[in-house]
Scaffold this active site. Structure first.
Site, PDB file in Angstrom:
ATOM      1  N   GLY A  46     151.107  54.703  45.690  1.00 23.38           N
ATOM      2  CA  GLY A  46     150.964  53.374  45.114  1.00 23.38           C
ATOM      3  C   GLY A  46     152.213  52.549  45.358  1.00 23.38           C
ATOM      4  O   GLY A  46     153.300  53.097  45.576  1.00 23.38           O
ATOM      5  N   GLN A  51     158.176  45.917  43.812  1.00 22.86           N
ATOM      6  CA  GLN A  51     158.915  46.932  44.581  1.00 22.86           C
ATOM      7  C   GLN A  51     159.281  46.443  45.981  1.00 22.86           C
ATOM      8  O   GLN A  51     160.097  47.078  46.650  1.00 22.86           O
ATOM      9  CB  GLN A  51     158.095  48.223  44.705  1.00 22.86           C
ATOM     10  CG  GLN A  51     157.909  48.925  43.376  1.00 22.86           C
ATOM     11  CD  GLN A  51     157.167  50.227  43.581  1.00 22.86           C
ATOM     12  OE1 GLN A  51     155.946  50.242  43.602  1.00 22.86           O
ATOM     13  NE2 GLN A  51     157.893  51.313  43.763  1.00 22.86           N
ATOM     14  N   CYS A  88     158.416  57.794  42.050  1.00 19.94           N
ATOM     15  CA  CYS A  88     158.273  56.374  42.357  1.00 19.94           C
ATOM     16  C   CYS A  88     159.082  56.079  43.611  1.00 19.94           C
ATOM     17  O   CYS A  88     160.210  56.567  43.742  1.00 19.94           O
ATOM     18  CB  CYS A  88     158.801  55.547  41.179  1.00 19.94           C
ATOM     19  SG  CYS A  88     158.701  53.776  41.450  1.00 19.94           S
ATOM     20  N   LEU A  89     158.520  55.286  44.511  1.00 16.14           N
ATOM     21  CA  LEU A  89     159.237  54.954  45.744  1.00 16.14           C
ATOM     22  C   LEU A  89     160.531  54.188  45.466  1.00 16.14           C
ATOM     23  O   LEU A  89     161.426  54.186  46.306  1.00 16.14           O
ATOM     24  CB  LEU A  89     158.332  54.137  46.676  1.00 16.14           C
ATOM     25  CG  LEU A  89     157.107  54.882  47.231  1.00 16.14           C
ATOM     26  CD1 LEU A  89     156.227  53.928  48.037  1.00 16.14           C
ATOM     27  CD2 LEU A  89     157.520  56.081  48.076  1.00 16.14           C
ATOM     28  N   HIS A 130     150.880  53.642  36.165  1.00 18.23           N
ATOM     29  CA  HIS A 130     152.227  53.507  36.740  1.00 18.23           C
ATOM     30  C   HIS A 130     152.394  52.164  37.453  1.00 18.23           C
ATOM     31  O   HIS A 130     153.375  51.443  37.224  1.00 18.23           O
ATOM     32  CB  HIS A 130     152.461  54.689  37.702  1.00 18.23           C
ATOM     33  CG  HIS A 130     153.760  54.678  38.439  1.00 18.23           C
ATOM     34  ND1 HIS A 130     154.705  55.665  38.287  1.00 18.23           N
ATOM     35  CD2 HIS A 130     154.268  53.814  39.346  1.00 18.23           C
ATOM     36  CE1 HIS A 130     155.744  55.391  39.075  1.00 18.23           C
ATOM     37  NE2 HIS A 130     155.499  54.270  39.721  1.00 18.23           N
ATOM     38  N   GLU A 131     151.417  51.812  38.309  1.00 18.52           N
ATOM     39  CA  GLU A 131     151.552  50.573  39.094  1.00 18.52           C
ATOM     40  C   GLU A 131     151.418  49.334  38.212  1.00 18.52           C
ATOM     41  O   GLU A 131     152.137  48.356  38.406  1.00 18.52           O
ATOM     42  CB  GLU A 131     150.521  50.533  40.234  1.00 18.52           C
ATOM     43  CG  GLU A 131     150.650  51.653  41.252  1.00 18.52           C
ATOM     44  CD  GLU A 131     152.051  51.879  41.788  1.00 18.52           C
ATOM     45  OE1 GLU A 131     152.832  50.915  41.919  1.00 18.52           O
ATOM     46  OE2 GLU A 131     152.388  53.042  42.068  1.00 18.52           O
ATOM     47  N   HIS A 134     154.571  48.564  36.485  1.00 20.44           N
ATOM     48  CA  HIS A 134     155.573  47.908  37.354  1.00 20.44           C
ATOM     49  C   HIS A 134     155.505  46.389  37.210  1.00 20.44           C
ATOM     50  O   HIS A 134     156.518  45.706  37.356  1.00 20.44           O
ATOM     51  CB  HIS A 134     155.299  48.240  38.825  1.00 20.44           C
ATOM     52  CG  HIS A 134     156.033  49.432  39.351  1.00 20.44           C
ATOM     53  ND1 HIS A 134     157.405  49.516  39.372  1.00 20.44           N
ATOM     54  CD2 HIS A 134     155.589  50.579  39.920  1.00 20.44           C
ATOM     55  CE1 HIS A 134     157.768  50.670  39.926  1.00 20.44           C
ATOM     56  NE2 HIS A 134     156.678  51.348  40.262  1.00 20.44           N
TER      57      HIS A 134
HETATM   58 NI    NI Z   1     156.553  53.215  41.139  1.00 18.60          NI
END
Ligand code: NI
Length: 154
Positions: A46, A51, A88-89, A130-131, A134
């Site tokens: 995701g 991000q 998480c990226l 999670h997304e 964000h």
């Molecule tokens: Ni993330």
């Protein structure tokens, strides 16, 4: 294919409240394409617009069943609980244990800007929450139980 730079924890854009998308412009469509490419390139499940430094309520997810585009998503129902490792990226090389709902229902606009409802269980439910978090400047590290762990090989 255009890759965007993934922002890492500590950058302001990851802590902002993102703005609703009011129309699907060519620029937004290009952003969504780039986000999908960037997610795949980074081997993520995701990616949310903040991000890549864009303060808009857009996220993409692929838990192995093809890309799902979320625009202005809202969680409308949750059920149960699951506890598991999450990463998480924007927090590279780390993972931590987080408790999330086992099932979620989300109301969102899709890539055609139509309102749809999406239901997710297990990993997909985890990714949806999670997304969507964000988009309000919340990172999983805010919810981690115990210590963040290193995922890098020694
Ligand atoms: Ni993330």
């Amino acid at each position: 294919m255009a890759l965007r730079k993934i922002r890492e924890m500590g950058e302001d854009c990851l802590r902002c409240t993102c703005k609703e998308v009011t129309e699907l412009t060519p620029r937004i469509l290009e952003l969504i394409d780039d986000m999908v490419d960037t997610m795949y390139d980074a081997d993520g499940v995701g990616l949310a617009a903040p991000q890549v430094g864009v303060r808009k309520r857009i996220a993409v997810i692929d838990v192995g069943e093809g890309p799902v585009v979320l625009i202005n998503p809202e969680i409308i129902y949750t059920e149960g609980e699951q506890t598991g490792m999450e990463g998480c990226l924007s927090v590279p090389g780390k993972a931590g244990q987080v408790t999330r709902p086992m099932k979620v229902k989300v109301k969102t606009r899709n890539e055609a800007f139509e309102w749809v409802e999406i239901e997710g269980e297990e990993l997909f439910a985890r990714a949806l929450v999670h997304e969507i978090e964000h988009l309000d400047g919340i990172l999983y590290v805010d919810r981690v139980e115990g210590e963040l762990q290193s995922t890098e090989e020694e």
